[in-house]
Design an enzyme around this catalytic site. Sequence first.
Site, PDB file in Angstrom:
ATOM      1  N   ALA A 187      12.027 -17.870   8.906  1.00 18.20           N
ATOM      2  CA  ALA A 187      12.118 -19.084   8.085  1.00 18.20           C
ATOM      3  C   ALA A 187      10.767 -19.802   8.048  1.00 18.20           C
ATOM      4  O   ALA A 187      10.322 -20.249   6.992  1.00 18.20           O
ATOM      5  CB  ALA A 187      13.196 -20.004   8.641  1.00 18.20           C
ATOM      6  N   GLU A 245      24.338  -1.998  -1.835  1.00 21.05           N
ATOM      7  CA  GLU A 245      24.391  -1.321  -0.535  1.00 21.05           C
ATOM      8  C   GLU A 245      23.780  -2.213   0.523  1.00 21.05           C
ATOM      9  O   GLU A 245      23.007  -3.118   0.210  1.00 21.05           O
ATOM     10  CB  GLU A 245      23.616  -0.001  -0.607  1.00 21.05           C
ATOM     11  CG  GLU A 245      22.122  -0.209  -0.738  1.00 21.05           C
ATOM     12  CD  GLU A 245      21.358   1.063  -1.098  1.00 21.05           C
ATOM     13  OE1 GLU A 245      21.586   1.566  -2.216  1.00 21.05           O
ATOM     14  OE2 GLU A 245      20.553   1.509  -0.281  1.00 21.05           O
ATOM     15  N   LYS A 256      21.434  -3.874   3.255  1.00 20.86           N
ATOM     16  CA  LYS A 256      19.987  -3.900   3.496  1.00 20.86           C
ATOM     17  C   LYS A 256      19.807  -3.820   4.998  1.00 20.86           C
ATOM     18  O   LYS A 256      20.129  -4.745   5.735  1.00 20.86           O
ATOM     19  CB  LYS A 256      19.387  -5.195   2.962  1.00 20.86           C
ATOM     20  CG  LYS A 256      17.887  -5.281   3.166  1.00 20.86           C
ATOM     21  CD  LYS A 256      17.325  -6.456   2.389  1.00 20.86           C
ATOM     22  CE  LYS A 256      15.819  -6.528   2.426  1.00 20.86           C
ATOM     23  NZ  LYS A 256      15.216  -6.432   3.723  1.00 20.86           N
ATOM     24  N   ASP A 273      17.976  -3.519   8.606  1.00 25.72           N
ATOM     25  CA  ASP A 273      16.799  -4.185   9.169  1.00 25.72           C
ATOM     26  C   ASP A 273      16.007  -3.210  10.034  1.00 25.72           C
ATOM     27  O   ASP A 273      16.190  -3.128  11.235  1.00 25.72           O
ATOM     28  CB  ASP A 273      17.276  -5.374  10.024  1.00 25.72           C
ATOM     29  CG  ASP A 273      16.309  -6.524   9.959  1.00 25.72           C
ATOM     30  OD1 ASP A 273      15.292  -6.404   9.242  1.00 25.72           O
ATOM     31  OD2 ASP A 273      16.557  -7.533  10.627  1.00 25.72           O
ATOM     32  N   TYR A 320      17.958   6.281   7.343  1.00 27.39           N
ATOM     33  CA  TYR A 320      18.750   6.544   6.141  1.00 27.39           C
ATOM     34  C   TYR A 320      17.909   6.294   4.899  1.00 27.39           C
ATOM     35  O   TYR A 320      17.008   5.462   4.894  1.00 27.39           O
ATOM     36  CB  TYR A 320      20.113   5.841   6.160  1.00 27.39           C
ATOM     37  CG  TYR A 320      20.246   4.461   5.578  1.00 27.39           C
ATOM     38  CD1 TYR A 320      19.836   4.168   4.280  1.00 27.39           C
ATOM     39  CD2 TYR A 320      20.881   3.445   6.301  1.00 27.39           C
ATOM     40  CE1 TYR A 320      20.007   2.916   3.744  1.00 27.39           C
ATOM     41  CE2 TYR A 320      21.056   2.190   5.770  1.00 27.39           C
ATOM     42  CZ  TYR A 320      20.607   1.939   4.485  1.00 27.39           C
ATOM     43  OH  TYR A 320      20.784   0.705   3.964  1.00 27.39           O
ATOM     44  N   LYS A 342      20.233 -11.903   0.501  1.00 28.23           N
ATOM     45  CA  LYS A 342      20.194 -12.050   1.956  1.00 28.23           C
ATOM     46  C   LYS A 342      21.428 -12.795   2.477  1.00 28.23           C
ATOM     47  O   LYS A 342      21.988 -13.656   1.780  1.00 28.23           O
ATOM     48  CB  LYS A 342      18.927 -12.826   2.372  1.00 28.23           C
ATOM     49  CG  LYS A 342      17.617 -12.161   1.960  1.00 28.23           C
ATOM     50  CD  LYS A 342      17.340 -10.874   2.697  1.00 28.23           C
ATOM     51  CE  LYS A 342      16.416 -10.966   3.878  1.00 28.23           C
ATOM     52  NZ  LYS A 342      15.158 -11.561   3.824  1.00 28.23           N
ATOM     53  N   CYS A 357      -0.498 -29.295  31.368  1.00 29.20           N
ATOM     54  CA  CYS A 357      -0.155 -27.935  30.977  1.00 29.20           C
ATOM     55  C   CYS A 357       0.577 -27.249  32.129  1.00 29.20           C
ATOM     56  O   CYS A 357       0.076 -27.234  33.253  1.00 29.20           O
ATOM     57  CB  CYS A 357      -1.423 -27.171  30.625  1.00 29.20           C
ATOM     58  SG  CYS A 357      -1.149 -25.411  30.412  1.00 29.20           S
ATOM     59  N   CYS A 389      -1.743 -24.410  33.779  1.00 32.54           N
ATOM     60  CA  CYS A 389      -3.011 -24.612  34.492  1.00 32.54           C
ATOM     61  C   CYS A 389      -3.205 -26.049  34.952  1.00 32.54           C
ATOM     62  O   CYS A 389      -4.244 -26.362  35.531  1.00 32.54           O
ATOM     63  CB  CYS A 389      -4.188 -24.184  33.615  1.00 32.54           C
ATOM     64  SG  CYS A 389      -4.477 -25.288  32.228  1.00 32.54           S
ATOM     65  N   CYS A 427      -2.914 -27.939  25.407  1.00 31.10           N
ATOM     66  CA  CYS A 427      -3.583 -27.893  26.696  1.00 31.10           C
ATOM     67  C   CYS A 427      -5.087 -27.981  26.440  1.00 31.10           C
ATOM     68  O   CYS A 427      -5.615 -27.327  25.539  1.00 31.10           O
ATOM     69  CB  CYS A 427      -3.240 -26.564  27.363  1.00 31.10           C
ATOM     70  SG  CYS A 427      -4.332 -26.147  28.713  1.00 31.10           S
ATOM     71  N   CYS A 472      -7.119 -21.790  31.449  1.00 30.32           N
ATOM     72  CA  CYS A 472      -5.669 -21.649  31.337  1.00 30.32           C
ATOM     73  C   CYS A 472      -5.285 -20.176  31.208  1.00 30.32           C
ATOM     74  O   CYS A 472      -5.739 -19.498  30.294  1.00 30.32           O
ATOM     75  CB  CYS A 472      -5.199 -22.427  30.113  1.00 30.32           C
ATOM     76  SG  CYS A 472      -3.432 -22.381  29.927  1.00 30.32           S
TER      77      CYS A 472
HETATM   78  S1  IVH Z   1      15.200  -0.482  -1.864  1.00 26.19           S
HETATM   79  C1  IVH Z   1      11.596  -0.782  -4.474  1.00 26.19           C
HETATM   80  N1  IVH Z   1      17.290  -0.474  -0.298  1.00 26.19           N
HETATM   81  O1  IVH Z   1      13.851  -3.782   2.653  1.00 26.19           O
HETATM   82  C2  IVH Z   1      11.832  -1.191  -3.089  1.00 26.19           C
HETATM   83  N2  IVH Z   1      15.273  -1.297   0.564  1.00 26.19           N
HETATM   84  O2  IVH Z   1      12.626  -6.264   1.902  1.00 26.19           O
HETATM   85  C3  IVH Z   1      12.655  -0.190  -2.401  1.00 26.19           C
HETATM   86  N3  IVH Z   1      15.381  -2.000   2.889  1.00 26.19           N
HETATM   87  O3  IVH Z   1      10.767  -2.368   1.828  1.00 26.19           O
HETATM   88  C4  IVH Z   1      13.523  -0.798  -1.438  1.00 26.19           C
HETATM   89  N4  IVH Z   1      17.488  -1.489   3.214  1.00 26.19           N
HETATM   90  O4  IVH Z   1      12.131  -1.265   3.696  1.00 26.19           O
HETATM   91  C5  IVH Z   1      16.008  -0.777  -0.419  1.00 26.19           C
HETATM   92  N5  IVH Z   1      19.211  -0.345   0.981  1.00 26.19           N
HETATM   93  C6  IVH Z   1      17.926  -0.664   0.872  1.00 26.19           C
HETATM   94  C7  IVH Z   1      17.188  -1.198   1.934  1.00 26.19           C
HETATM   95  C8  IVH Z   1      15.867  -1.517   1.731  1.00 26.19           C
HETATM   96  C9  IVH Z   1      16.389  -1.969   3.766  1.00 26.19           C
HETATM   97  C10 IVH Z   1      14.036  -2.503   3.185  1.00 26.19           C
HETATM   98  C11 IVH Z   1      12.924  -1.658   2.626  1.00 26.19           C
HETATM   99  C12 IVH Z   1      12.142  -2.608   1.754  1.00 26.19           C
HETATM  100  C13 IVH Z   1      12.503  -3.929   2.329  1.00 26.19           C
HETATM  101  C14 IVH Z   1      12.290  -5.054   1.347  1.00 26.19           C
END
Ligand code: IVH
Length: 703
Positions: free
Chosen positions: A35, A117, A119, A121, A231, A321, A413, A416, A431, A437
């Site tokens: 954030a 699908e 996303k 991490d 994947y 997100k 601090c 130190c 500090c 330190c």
């Molecule tokens: S499509 C054209 N699909 O998220 C860009 N990305 O924040 C292709 N990521 O760089 C990305 N899951 O590393 C796609 N189902 C998913 C994903 C995904 C994770 C990642 C990917 C991308 C990043 C962007």
Amino acid sequence: MTEAEAAAELERLAAEIARHNRLYHTDDAPEISDADYDALTRRNAELERQFPHLVRADSPSKQVGAAPAGHLAKVAHALQMLSLDNAFSEEEVAEFLARVRRYLNLTDDAEVAVTAEPKIDGLSCSLRYEKGVLVLAATRGDGTTGEDVTPNARTIGDIPQRLSGDVPDIFEIRGEVYMSKADFAALNARLLAEAEDPDKARQFANPRNAAAGSLRQKDAAVTRSRPLRFYAHGWGEVSALPADTQSGVMRAIKSWGVPISHDIGLFTDVTGLIAQYRKIEAKRADLPFDIDGVVYKVDRLDWQRRLGQVARAPRWALAHKFPAEKAETILEAIDIQVGRTGKLTPVARLKPVSVGGVTVTNATLHNADEIARLGVRVGDRVRIQRAGDVIPQVLENLTPDEKRPAYVFPDKCPECDSDAVREEGEVDIRCTGGLICPAQRVERLRHFVGRHALDIEGLGITHIEAFFRDGLMQSPADIFTLKKDDLLARERWAEVSAQNLIDAIDARRMPPLDRFLLALGIRHVGEVTARDLARRYRSWDAFQTMIDGVLALRHETQPVIGEEERKFLQRRNKAVVEAVGTQNIGPEVANALLDFFEEGHNREVVAAIFAAGVAPADVVHEVRQSPVTGKTVVFTGSLEALSRDEAKAQAEALGAKAAGDVSKKTDLVVAGPGAGSKLKKAAELGIEVIDEAAWLRIVAEAG
Ligand code: IVH
């Protein structure tokens, strides 16, 4: 906000964002939450919108991620690896679909199929298959150039060495390398068990960092010992496509033996997409791996091609997100952490609580103001938030109680025991014992020998860290007592390399006064201020005498309160600034100088440096007279014969002031090819403009 202020802030943002990119992507050790990072990039974007002509060549808005780390070989991507635009609300998803329709000029009843699908991490990786055989695996890096991680990728079970079935001659599969939550926890436990000193055990902050740190190893055997998964979610360069839709190609990739998400759905309206988003969100905590949203992609590939990309993200895809996950728990203690640059950050120690499947025990409280705003005390019940984040935050105090005593921020601090001070108008408390330190020493040593400070050749961060770790170099004075034998006793040092480093150190025993002042790392004392001070005082002794005098003045007065105190501070600041007595130095710098020398530890370190045989050289150079003596010169555009630093030094040697911005005070602009807004401004203000050749003639004529 003036243009100069905006330019200065953009410069600062570019450097700061680049640093956080490096910490996140290259070092796998982020210091701020997603954030806070987003807030920095938003501020950058906002300023660039207001001042489009100030957009920098190195602007963070033009980059994806960070340049790759040093130790792995670099590979250029055949096709750029992109990032995704983010959405946080249903409206933004509807707007995405509307934008796609508008761009493709579709009628209202035309159907647009979109995949949805999870996303995941992790970190993206491109796998190049030629005739079905894996020939190259590369990380994303900055999107254009990544790192070669082929041997490492070969150790990952989900990544086949050879694809099965009818695969085009060239096919780059792109997807995510990740680590499951369970494997991440087990890895951290293992690292802890194996560490000699549990306090210094390497621990990964989250599965993403663990995956990145494990994939980007020099030694593939280390990667093999780490349970990584993969994947696929897309592709890069291909000689042919097995289908004409996103979902069709993904099915083909799966049939060749590469895992894809189990949860890819195909929808034709916002309602369907949002339903899928909710379904995935509901499963989130139970999934064996971290996900941070849902990715939507226009299914038809001819449409994807037409939609193309803007800056660093495709127009045909969107990341929706998840909102931050929240939980309630008890605040058990407030600890203070000291950062590498001396900033004191309060950290909430929490009764362990599960937030979206991850056990949280710490959260940041940012600074003293934030503690006051939340009104938190030890024992309070608090609401915390984790946004797929590195550092969770305390959001709210659920049991505020004005009657109990408020938390008192330490004025020393904790590392130190030097004074911790808050500068006027600043939120952070720092500090002042930078040179001693422990939390700051490595950073200070690095700064001390850096290019703009003492510039000791061959003493880079790797050596500093190793010497520091082994107790050979704790503070700057130790640099100058280093012996050749100390080096020869170490691995990988031989006669020549050891002698070279000793010679490089000896060559800096009489550093120019300004470089020495800069090297001390006094807050707010950058190159320009150090130079101003050196010019004004000319010798260390004169400078020190001035400082001692001003310190006495600072101590003379009795503390007072309220309006009186404000007036007193104003008067004192004025007196201090006058006493320091150089141009361009305001109360901020003057007080930072005094804070530094008021701290006894720092004086001891300076004394130790001198005792180790260092003596800053007096400033003796006489100003050469020339037509530019006493004038203000601005260099802009690219210079050919000279570096910007050398040109500035020449100007100063001729008694001119080299400024960064064109203003009414500018007398002369030296413009090379590519000069832009500054040249324009000079023309508007009627300032004389010359080229580099003419400048070199002026320098030559001055002799
Ligand atoms: S499509 C054209 N699909 O998220 C860009 N990305 O924040 C292709 N990521 O760089 C990305 N899951 O590393 C796609 N189902 C998913 C994903 C995904 C994770 C990642 C990917 C991308 C990043 C962007």
